[in-house]
Design a protein around this motif. Structure first.
Motif, PDB file in Angstrom:
ATOM      1  N   UNK A  37      36.595  28.086  15.394  1.00 38.23           N
ATOM      2  CA  UNK A  37      35.995  27.133  16.318  1.00 38.23           C
ATOM      3  C   UNK A  37      34.844  27.753  17.099  1.00 38.23           C
ATOM      4  N   UNK A  38      35.054  28.959  17.615  1.00 39.20           N
ATOM      5  CA  UNK A  38      34.014  29.623  18.416  1.00 39.20           C
ATOM      6  C   UNK A  38      32.733  29.842  17.615  1.00 39.20           C
ATOM      7  N   UNK A  39      32.893  30.344  16.392  1.00 37.33           N
ATOM      8  CA  UNK A  39      31.723  30.630  15.564  1.00 37.33           C
ATOM      9  C   UNK A  39      30.980  29.335  15.210  1.00 37.33           C
ATOM     10  N   UNK A  40      31.729  28.289  14.851  1.00 38.36           N
ATOM     11  CA  UNK A  40      31.102  27.016  14.510  1.00 38.36           C
ATOM     12  C   UNK A  40      30.369  26.436  15.712  1.00 38.36           C
ATOM     13  N   UNK A  41      30.987  26.508  16.889  1.00 39.40           N
ATOM     14  CA  UNK A  41      30.362  25.985  18.101  1.00 39.40           C
ATOM     15  C   UNK A  41      29.085  26.750  18.430  1.00 39.40           C
ATOM     16  N   UNK A  42      29.126  28.061  18.301  1.00 35.83           N
ATOM     17  CA  UNK A  42      27.935  28.872  18.577  1.00 35.83           C
ATOM     18  C   UNK A  42      26.796  28.537  17.615  1.00 35.83           C
ATOM     19  N   UNK A  43      27.120  28.354  16.329  1.00 34.40           N
ATOM     20  CA  UNK A  43      26.084  28.013  15.351  1.00 34.40           C
ATOM     21  C   UNK A  43      25.466  26.650  15.650  1.00 34.40           C
ATOM     22  N   UNK A  44      26.317  25.674  15.973  1.00 35.37           N
ATOM     23  CA  UNK A  44      25.809  24.333  16.276  1.00 35.37           C
ATOM     24  C   UNK A  44      24.996  24.355  17.564  1.00 35.37           C
ATOM     25  N   UNK A  45      25.497  25.039  18.591  1.00 30.49           N
ATOM     26  CA  UNK A  45      24.754  25.131  19.852  1.00 30.49           C
ATOM     27  C   UNK A  45      23.393  25.789  19.647  1.00 30.49           C
ATOM     28  N   UNK A  46      23.359  26.847  18.863  1.00 33.86           N
ATOM     29  CA  UNK A  46      22.100  27.537  18.601  1.00 33.86           C
ATOM     30  C   UNK A  46      21.133  26.620  17.850  1.00 33.86           C
ATOM     31  N   UNK A  47      21.655  25.888  16.881  1.00 32.51           N
ATOM     32  CA  UNK A  47      20.805  24.959  16.125  1.00 32.51           C
ATOM     33  C   UNK A  47      20.230  23.891  17.047  1.00 32.51           C
ATOM     34  N   UNK A  48      21.075  23.325  17.907  1.00 29.46           N
ATOM     35  CA  UNK A  48      20.615  22.281  18.828  1.00 29.46           C
ATOM     36  C   UNK A  48      19.575  22.844  19.789  1.00 29.46           C
ATOM     37  N   UNK A  49      19.822  24.052  20.319  1.00 29.81           N
ATOM     38  CA  UNK A  49      18.866  24.671  21.238  1.00 29.81           C
ATOM     39  C   UNK A  49      17.519  24.930  20.575  1.00 29.81           C
ATOM     40  N   UNK A  50      17.542  25.369  19.315  1.00 27.04           N
ATOM     41  CA  UNK A  50      16.300  25.696  18.619  1.00 27.04           C
ATOM     42  C   UNK A  50      15.555  24.457  18.129  1.00 27.04           C
ATOM     43  N   UNK A  51      16.264  23.358  17.889  1.00 27.89           N
ATOM     44  CA  UNK A  51      15.640  22.196  17.265  1.00 27.89           C
ATOM     45  C   UNK A  51      15.535  20.974  18.165  1.00 27.89           C
ATOM     46  N   UNK A  52      16.071  21.050  19.362  1.00 24.81           N
ATOM     47  CA  UNK A  52      15.979  19.913  20.281  1.00 24.81           C
ATOM     48  C   UNK A  52      14.577  19.871  20.883  1.00 24.81           C
ATOM     49  N   UNK A  58      30.650  20.183  14.496  1.00 23.91           N
ATOM     50  CA  UNK A  58      31.424  21.425  14.590  1.00 23.91           C
ATOM     51  C   UNK A  58      32.638  21.356  13.672  1.00 23.91           C
ATOM     52  N   UNK A  59      33.336  20.228  13.671  1.00 18.27           N
ATOM     53  CA  UNK A  59      34.502  20.064  12.797  1.00 18.27           C
ATOM     54  C   UNK A  59      34.103  20.187  11.327  1.00 18.27           C
ATOM     55  N   UNK A  60      33.007  19.540  10.948  1.00 19.84           N
ATOM     56  CA  UNK A  60      32.553  19.598   9.562  1.00 19.84           C
ATOM     57  C   UNK A  60      32.174  21.015   9.166  1.00 19.84           C
ATOM     58  N   UNK A  61      31.486  21.712  10.049  1.00 25.98           N
ATOM     59  CA  UNK A  61      31.084  23.085   9.768  1.00 25.98           C
ATOM     60  C   UNK A  61      32.292  23.984   9.585  1.00 25.98           C
ATOM     61  N   UNK A  62      33.292  23.803  10.439  1.00 24.13           N
ATOM     62  CA  UNK A  62      34.520  24.599  10.324  1.00 24.13           C
ATOM     63  C   UNK A  62      35.212  24.370   8.992  1.00 24.13           C
ATOM     64  N   UNK A  95      32.942  25.650   5.883  1.00 25.27           N
ATOM     65  CA  UNK A  95      32.732  27.099   5.764  1.00 25.27           C
ATOM     66  C   UNK A  95      33.988  27.920   6.004  1.00 25.27           C
ATOM     67  N   UNK A  96      35.048  27.281   6.498  1.00 29.36           N
ATOM     68  CA  UNK A  96      36.279  28.020   6.769  1.00 29.36           C
ATOM     69  C   UNK A  96      36.126  29.032   7.897  1.00 29.36           C
ATOM     70  N   UNK A  97      35.369  28.671   8.926  1.00 25.85           N
ATOM     71  CA  UNK A  97      35.145  29.583  10.047  1.00 25.85           C
ATOM     72  C   UNK A  97      35.900  29.084  11.271  1.00 25.85           C
TER      73      UNK A  97
END
Length: 84
Positions: free
Chosen positions: A35-50, A24-28, A31-33
């Motif tokens: 915390x909420x947006x980065x967390x949502x993107x990472x959570x979605x990725x983990x949910x889709x790929x776990x 999440x820190x790296x994504x932020x 991409x300059x986004x």
């Protein structure tokens, strides 16, 4: 949003090592986004790929540190035994 499928290598490396917060820190920072947006993107990725709802890859680094300390202690004790 297809952004989550196109993560930067640093983000994927952190996720595959089980370091979600680092991802999440790296994504932020990359991409300059926010915390909420980065967390949502990472959570979605983990949910889709776990696999079957489990973690992408779980790494227990504390266990490795404990093994390293144990081996170091054994080497020290053997050294002290043969020294005297």
């Amino acid at each position: 949003m297809s952004e989550s499928a196109e993560f930067e290598p640093e983000v994927l490396t952190a996720l595959n090592a089980g370091r979600k917060i680092d991802a999440i820190k790296a994504l932020r920072s990359l991409r300059g986004i926010g915390l909420n947006e980065a967390k949502e993107l990472v959570d979605r990725y983990v949910d889709e790929n776990a696999p079957e709802g489990g973690p992408v890859q779980k790494v227990d680094s504390n266990f490795s540190v404990a093994k390293l300390l144990f081996v170091g202690l054994i080497i020290y004790l053997v050294y002290m035994f043969f020294k005297s």
